[in-house]
Write a protein that holds these residues in place. Structure first.
Motif, mmCIF file in Angstrom:
data_model
loop_
_atom_site.group_PDB
_atom_site.id
_atom_site.type_symbol
_atom_site.label_atom_id
_atom_site.label_comp_id
_atom_site.label_asym_id
_atom_site.label_seq_id
_atom_site.Cartn_x
_atom_site.Cartn_y
_atom_site.Cartn_z
ATOM 1 N N UNK A 95 11.354 2.475 22.122
ATOM 2 C CA UNK A 95 10.768 3.322 23.164
ATOM 3 C C UNK A 95 9.304 3.579 22.841
ATOM 4 N N UNK A 96 8.453 3.610 23.863
ATOM 5 C CA UNK A 96 7.026 3.837 23.631
ATOM 6 C C UNK A 96 6.681 5.322 23.501
ATOM 7 N N UNK A 97 7.348 5.969 22.547
ATOM 8 C CA UNK A 97 7.118 7.385 22.266
ATOM 9 C C UNK A 97 7.176 7.598 20.768
ATOM 10 N N UNK A 98 6.480 8.612 20.257
ATOM 11 C CA UNK A 98 6.670 8.970 18.850
ATOM 12 C C UNK A 98 8.143 9.312 18.604
ATOM 13 N N UNK A 99 8.585 9.149 17.381
ATOM 14 C CA UNK A 99 10.001 9.329 17.048
ATOM 15 C C UNK A 99 10.527 10.708 17.436
ATOM 16 N N UNK A 100 9.747 11.763 17.226
ATOM 17 C CA UNK A 100 10.252 13.100 17.557
ATOM 18 C C UNK A 100 10.477 13.256 19.050
ATOM 19 N N UNK A 101 9.604 12.694 19.853
ATOM 20 C CA UNK A 101 9.770 12.784 21.318
ATOM 21 C C UNK A 101 10.914 11.878 21.787
ATOM 22 N N UNK A 102 11.039 10.686 21.206
ATOM 23 C CA UNK A 102 12.157 9.795 21.544
ATOM 24 C C UNK A 102 13.473 10.475 21.196
ATOM 25 N N UNK A 103 13.507 11.166 20.049
ATOM 26 C CA UNK A 103 14.697 11.905 19.634
ATOM 27 C C UNK A 103 15.070 12.954 20.687
ATOM 28 N N UNK A 146 9.369 13.013 8.562
ATOM 29 C CA UNK A 146 8.676 12.374 7.450
ATOM 30 C C UNK A 146 8.993 10.898 7.281
ATOM 31 N N UNK A 147 9.136 10.174 8.380
ATOM 32 C CA UNK A 147 9.445 8.751 8.301
ATOM 33 C C UNK A 147 10.932 8.454 8.182
ATOM 34 N N UNK A 148 11.741 9.488 7.985
ATOM 35 C CA UNK A 148 13.195 9.329 7.885
ATOM 36 C C UNK A 148 13.781 9.277 9.292
ATOM 37 N N UNK A 149 14.767 8.385 9.528
ATOM 38 C CA UNK A 149 15.380 8.305 10.858
ATOM 39 C C UNK A 149 16.125 9.585 11.225
ATOM 40 N N UNK A 150 16.187 9.854 12.506
ATOM 41 C CA UNK A 150 17.039 10.912 13.004
ATOM 42 C C UNK A 150 18.406 10.333 13.306
ATOM 43 N N UNK A 151 19.445 11.126 13.077
ATOM 44 C CA UNK A 151 20.814 10.664 13.322
ATOM 45 C C UNK A 151 21.593 11.750 14.059
ATOM 46 N N UNK A 152 22.222 11.351 15.170
ATOM 47 C CA UNK A 152 23.146 12.213 15.892
ATOM 48 C C UNK A 152 24.496 11.510 15.925
ATOM 49 N N UNK A 153 25.534 12.219 15.529
ATOM 50 C CA UNK A 153 26.893 11.662 15.547
ATOM 51 C C UNK A 153 27.779 12.562 16.394
ATOM 52 N N UNK A 154 28.470 11.931 17.327
ATOM 53 C CA UNK A 154 29.377 12.621 18.234
ATOM 54 C C UNK A 154 30.779 12.060 18.010
ATOM 55 N N UNK A 155 31.753 12.928 17.860
ATOM 56 C CA UNK A 155 33.143 12.501 17.708
ATOM 57 C C UNK A 155 33.867 12.839 19.002
ATOM 58 N N UNK A 156 34.499 11.845 19.580
ATOM 59 C CA UNK A 156 35.212 12.014 20.849
ATOM 60 C C UNK A 156 36.577 12.627 20.570
ATOM 61 N N UNK A 157 36.833 13.774 21.180
ATOM 62 C CA UNK A 157 38.034 14.552 20.875
ATOM 63 C C UNK A 157 38.852 14.873 22.128
ATOM 64 N N UNK A 158 38.747 14.024 23.121
ATOM 65 C CA UNK A 158 39.427 14.293 24.375
ATOM 66 C C UNK A 158 40.864 13.825 24.405
ATOM 67 N N UNK A 159 41.487 14.045 25.527
ATOM 68 C CA UNK A 159 42.873 13.625 25.730
ATOM 69 C C UNK A 159 42.974 12.138 26.049
ATOM 70 N N UNK A 200 6.025 3.207 14.262
ATOM 71 C CA UNK A 200 4.591 3.338 14.487
ATOM 72 C C UNK A 200 4.298 4.717 15.055
ATOM 73 N N UNK A 201 3.025 5.041 15.242
ATOM 74 C CA UNK A 201 2.675 6.387 15.692
ATOM 75 C C UNK A 201 3.135 6.691 17.122
ATOM 76 N N UNK A 202 3.258 5.661 17.946
ATOM 77 C CA UNK A 202 3.623 5.872 19.345
ATOM 78 C C UNK A 202 4.838 5.052 19.760
ATOM 79 N N UNK A 203 5.747 4.810 18.818
ATOM 80 C CA UNK A 203 6.942 4.032 19.142
ATOM 81 C C UNK A 203 8.088 4.448 18.224
ATOM 82 N N UNK A 204 9.292 4.295 18.753
ATOM 83 C CA UNK A 204 10.495 4.615 17.977
ATOM 84 C C UNK A 204 11.585 3.610 18.348
#
Length: 151
Positions: free
Chosen positions: A8-16, A70-83, A97-101
């Motif tokens: 994505x053409x955004x800094x990592x924090x904004x892409x997150x 700080x250059x470390x990737x962001x991670x989101x984990x979702x566990x599906x708990x439905x019926x 890069x500064x403007x990409x993630x």
């Protein structure tokens, strides 16, 4: 287990902020609404879901939500708990890069019930892959529009 990667053409924090917030996914997944209820993500997909109608319910517990730093990737984990839907989803956002993630989105989903997990996961994988590709393509379009608006 479908995995899709897109830059994505955004800094990592904004892409997150864009892709890790599950409420944004409703814009990218057809016939779907997403709510956060008591800390649980509830996505409902069906012909009238966006207008409050019923549909296939995908309940998810957020097990990890670590933004990039700080250059470390962001991670989101979702566990599906439905019926009906079980499994997990993982979204990683890595600075490119500064403007990409680079966003890596993996879905490991199967149906609850009498059919074997491997079978329902295999049958659903092409649909999930298409959904994730579409979601990331639309997120990239939003990112480009946001970037053009701020230039």
């Amino acid at each position: 287990m479908p995995t899709v990667t897109r830059t994505l053409p955004l800094p990592a924090d904004r892409a997150w902020d864009l892709v890790a917030d599950a409420r944004n996914h409703a814009r990218w997944v057809p016939f779907t609404r997403v709510d956060v209820i008591d800390g649980e993500v509830v996505a409902v997909t069906g012909p009238r879901a966006r207008r409050g109608g019923r549909g296939l319910v995908d309940r998810m517990r957020v097990d990890r939500f670590d933004p990039p730093s700080g250059g470390r990737p962001g991670v989101a984990e979702f566990v599906k708990v439905g019926r009906v839907l079980l499994g997990s989803a993982r979204i990683e956002v890595t600075p490119a890069g500064p403007d990409a993630a680079r966003v890596r989105w993996r879905e490991d989903v199967h149906l609850a019930g009498p059919l074997p997990r491997r079978l329902t996961a295999a049958v659903g994988a092409p649909v999930l892959a298409a959904m994730v590709r579409r979601a990331l393509r639309m997120a990239a379009d939003e990112a480009r529009q946001e970037r053009a608006h701020h230039l």
